[in-house]
Design an enzyme around this catalytic site. Structure first.
Site, PDB file in Angstrom:
ATOM      1  CG  ASP A  85     -12.783  17.558  29.435  1.00  0.00           C
ATOM      2  OD1 ASP A  85     -13.501  18.509  29.808  1.00  0.00           O
ATOM      3  OD2 ASP A  85     -11.917  17.679  28.535  1.00  0.00           O
ATOM      4  CB  ALA A 187      -8.602  26.523  23.829  1.00  0.00           C
ATOM      5  CB  CYS A 275      12.727  -0.209  24.728  1.00  0.00           C
ATOM      6  SG  CYS A 275      11.651   1.063  24.046  1.00  0.00           S
TER       7      CYS A 275
HETATM    8  N1  GUN Z   1      -9.312  19.223  26.388  1.00  0.00           N
HETATM    9  C1  GUN Z   1      -8.364  19.870  25.659  1.00  0.00           C
HETATM   10  N2  GUN Z   1      -8.593  21.203  25.659  1.00  0.00           N
HETATM   11  C2  GUN Z   1      -9.697  21.406  26.387  1.00  0.00           C
HETATM   12  C3  GUN Z   1     -10.423  22.592  26.770  1.00  0.00           C
HETATM   13  O1  GUN Z   1     -10.092  23.727  26.411  1.00  0.00           O
HETATM   14  N3  GUN Z   1     -11.518  22.402  27.583  1.00  0.00           N
HETATM   15  C4  GUN Z   1     -11.914  21.167  27.998  1.00  0.00           C
HETATM   16  N4  GUN Z   1     -12.967  21.066  28.810  1.00  0.00           N
HETATM   17  N5  GUN Z   1     -11.242  20.047  27.655  1.00  0.00           N
HETATM   18  C5  GUN Z   1     -10.157  20.174  26.856  1.00  0.00           C
HETATM   19 ZN    ZN Z   2      10.711   2.097  25.790  1.00  0.00          ZN
END
Ligand code: GUN
Ligand code: ZN
Length: 676
Positions: A85, A187, A275
């Site tokens: 990311d 998002a 568990c």
């Molecule tokens: N991680 C959780 N939501 C988002 C998003 O909307 N964009 C990016 N790039 N990473 C995320």
């Molecule tokens: Zn478990």
């Protein structure tokens, strides 16, 4: 990178994704790896791919230097495919970050990420439209820039647009025209954190419907196993989980039916190694770091097991059943399940009509399933007769048990209720002018000729009917009986379904067993009519006549007495598949259907390159398909033709029409035979 679909169910797909660092099965869950902090080897729990954060690596000088020198795989000690990311999430948390889109994309390429992400703007739900629009434009321009900057790096491009379905759709459409590899839906974390699953449903549908079927979709930030099956059924292929570690740090255990707090547990909730080995009390008195690690392991076990179960359910054709179970684990998820009704026809196009497992009715929500909608539509393909006999349900298949049902029908007639009506001469009825149907939940009207076709015999519903089912039945029955000149109905059916007689305009009731010779219902059905009905139901009106006109020789199974083969002389027209009552074409059947059905109905058109292979009976790959009947669903019997509509082969579709045209990899039609 290539993506192929192996199995389909609902709008979900089970497939394989090939990446530079290996092949993995989808749907897939990518555990989030914190660069520099990770202590768990997630591959031990079955994770085939992970996601980490390029921005965190970029920001930390030690990590940055090491990643640039040895690569990200070495840095986080994972040899499989890695997605990174971009720092967008940090952007959404802190409002600003100190790296540009260009820099972070270039950085991801340099550290050897398999799939990188541009710096999209995660616009929160329910912001003003102006803001959502402006930020979406920035997201789009950064996605474009990422394409210009990258060399061989594969790219995510995130669908944004807040909670405006039209903006999500526009964003998805624009991105789908560009050369990206995976599409995250962004998002949505705030929606999940606040349990706004109905809004999530709309956001996913607006995005998925406008993304190419040939690329995987990733529901970004969704890490709770409770919602995986729901999202998969809507077309999502990837999830990422930071939840496994975040929940563990908070002494919480993830389960597919919700979240359990360690402080409340007197028993461990599952059978994973953790568990099995520890009691809640043992975990509670443990040092925090040690406990967190163990709970994280449980969370990983459970999350990845849920993903495996989803893949199995898709292969089995029981994904809807799983979704209906899971959505009962939170009232707001149940609400989202109910709201899926508005998308039934979109989902129906992707849902395969023929499945390996039976349809289970789990509650009124099951009435919204594509199978029900499809059946009610396809009833219009059948011939209309003048008279209609409505029978109450019996055991399935109905035609096997209906004569017993009819005995009850006569003996239960309440003469006094309808003393003014005339008595029909039932003995004079023949199959030619009487349509006999069983009335049942959830498929409403089941003509006896097709009662063994999937899913009309392959379904189970509770005997005690809920109010929604009763209303559904009445509404759809009222619509179905319109246009019949005479309707006969059993008192039992009336009682069970609470059918309003006055609306049905029933004539000819009642009759009593002492007054009329009771004919056997099965004696009113005949095999020629049956196979024609099945063909019409399966391939469209008139197909029965086209396939079975003239002399046909119907061969039945000695064991079961069921129709197995239909020949014309030595030429096989079709086989009636025992498992699901579906007609599987033979050479002669394919030929007849081809000459009867006008182009492009039921056709898959392949290019010149594929023609010799098709003629040899080899399977058809999606990349050779240049056109098709847009009504084709997966699992149907289809005709393979060339551009001049010459019949080359016939077989079973693995994909639906939209997917035929979208995919460039993988099998599309399993050919049964070529050689015309
Ligand atoms: N991680 C959780 N939501 C988002 C998003 O909307 N964009 C990016 N790039 N990473 C995320
Ligand atoms: Zn478990």
């Amino acid at each position: 990178m290539t993506f192929e679909i192996k199995y389909k169910d609902a709008r979900g797909r089970a497939g394989v994704l090939k990446t530079p660092h290996g092949t993995l099965k989808t749907p897939a869950l990518m555990p989030v790896i914190h660069p520099g902090k990770q202590t768990l080897d997630v591959s031990k729990y079955g994770a085939e791919m992970v996601i980490t954060n390029a921005y965190l690596i970029y920001k930390n000088m030690d990590l940055r230097v090491k990643a640039l020198k040895d690569g990200v795989h070495e840095l986080i000690n994972f040899s499989g495919p890695i997605m990174t990311d971009s720092g967008s999430f940090q952007l959404s948390l802190y409002g600003d970050i100190d790296v540009s889109n260009r820099e972070i994309v270039e950085f991801q390429e340099k550290i050897g990420t398999d799939i990188g992400t541009s710096l999209d703007i995660p616009t929160p739900p329910f912001v003003g439209r102006r803001r959502a629009e402006e930020e979406m434009e920035v997201t789009l321009s950064r996605a474009k820039e990422a394409l210009e900057v990258r060399n061989s790096l594969m790219l995510n491009s995130v669908v944004q647009g807040s909670t405006y379905p039209d903006l999500r759709a526009k964003c998805a459409q624009t991105l789908s025209e560009m050369d990206f590899d995976i599409h995250p839906i962004g998002a949505v974390v705030p929606l999940m954190e606040s349990y706004q699953y109905s809004t999530l449903l709309d956001v996913i549908m607006a995005s998925v419907e406008n993304l190419p079927d040939s690329r995987p979709r990733h529901l970004m930030g969704a890490g709770h196993p409770m919602i995986f099956s729901f999202a998969v059924a809507l077309g999502c292929d990837f999830f990422d989980s930071a939840a496994y570690i975040l929940y563990a740090q908070d002494d919480r255990l993830l389960m597919p039916d919700g979240t359990y707090k360690l402080e409340n547990l007197v028993e461990m909730p599952c059978s994973c190694p953790i568990c099995n080995s520890y009691s809640p009390e043992e975990l509670r008195i443990m040092k925090k770091a040690e406990r967190t690690k163990l709970l994280a392991q449980h969370n990983l076990h459970i999350s990845l097991a849920e993903i495996r179960q989803i893949r199995q359910s898709i292969a089995d054709g029981s994904l809807w059943e799983l979704v209906e179970k899971r959505c009962r684990n939170h009232p707001y998820l149940l609400d989202a399940l109910r709201k899926m009704k508005k998308y039934t026809s979109e989902l129906e196009r992707y849902d395969p009509p023929y499945k390996k497992t039976a349809f289970f009715y789990s509650g009124p929500e099951s009435l919204n399933r594509p199978e029900v909608h499809r059946h009610l539509e396809r009833l219009n393909r059948l011939p209309r007769k003048k008279r209609l006999l409505l029978l109450p349900p019996t055991e399935k298949p109905y035609s096997k048990h209906v004569d017993q049902g009819v005995m009850n029908f006569y003996s239960n007639m309440k003469i006094s209720d309808y003393s003014n009506t005339k008595i029909p001469d039932l003995a004079k009825f023949s199959g030619e002018n009487l349509q006999i149907v069983v009335v049942d939940i959830p498929f409403v009207v089941i003509p006896l000729e097709i009662d063994e076709v999937y899913p009309l015999a392959q379904n189970e519903a509770p005997q005690t009917m809920d109010q929604d089912a009763r209303k559904f039945l009445r509404d759809h029955l009222e619509r179905f009986v319109e246009g019949y000149q005479e309707i006969l109905v059993s008192a039992e059916a009336l009682e069970i379904f609470n059918i309003p007689l006055e609306n049905l305009d029933i004539t000819g009731n009642p009759f009593h067993e002492n007054e009329i010779k009771i004919p056997s219902i099965n004696s009113l059905l005949n095999d020629e009519i049956k196979i024609r009905y099945i063909a019409d139901y399966q391939f469209g009106s008139g197909s029965g006549k086209a396939l079975f006109d003239g002399e046909t020789n119907i061969i039945k199974s000695k064991k079961t007495g069921k129709i197995r083969y239909i020949y014309d002389g030595d030429d096989l027209i079709a086989t009636l598949r025992a498992r699901d009552g579906v007609l599987v074409l033979g050479m002669e059947g394919a030929r007849r259907l081809h000459s009867h059905l006008p182009y492009p109905i039921n056709r898959v058109v392949v290019n010149e390159d594929a023609e010799p292979f098709a003629r040899e009976g080899k399977s058809i790959f999606a990349k050779f398909i240049i056109d098709c009947d847009m009504n084709i669903r997966a699992s149907e019997e289809v005709l393979v033709v060339n551009q001049d509509d010459e019949l080359l082969a016939f077989g079973k579709s693995i994909l639906n029409a939209e997917e035929f045209t979208s995919f460039n990899t993988g099998q599309a039609v399993k050919t049964r035979k070529g050689g015309f």
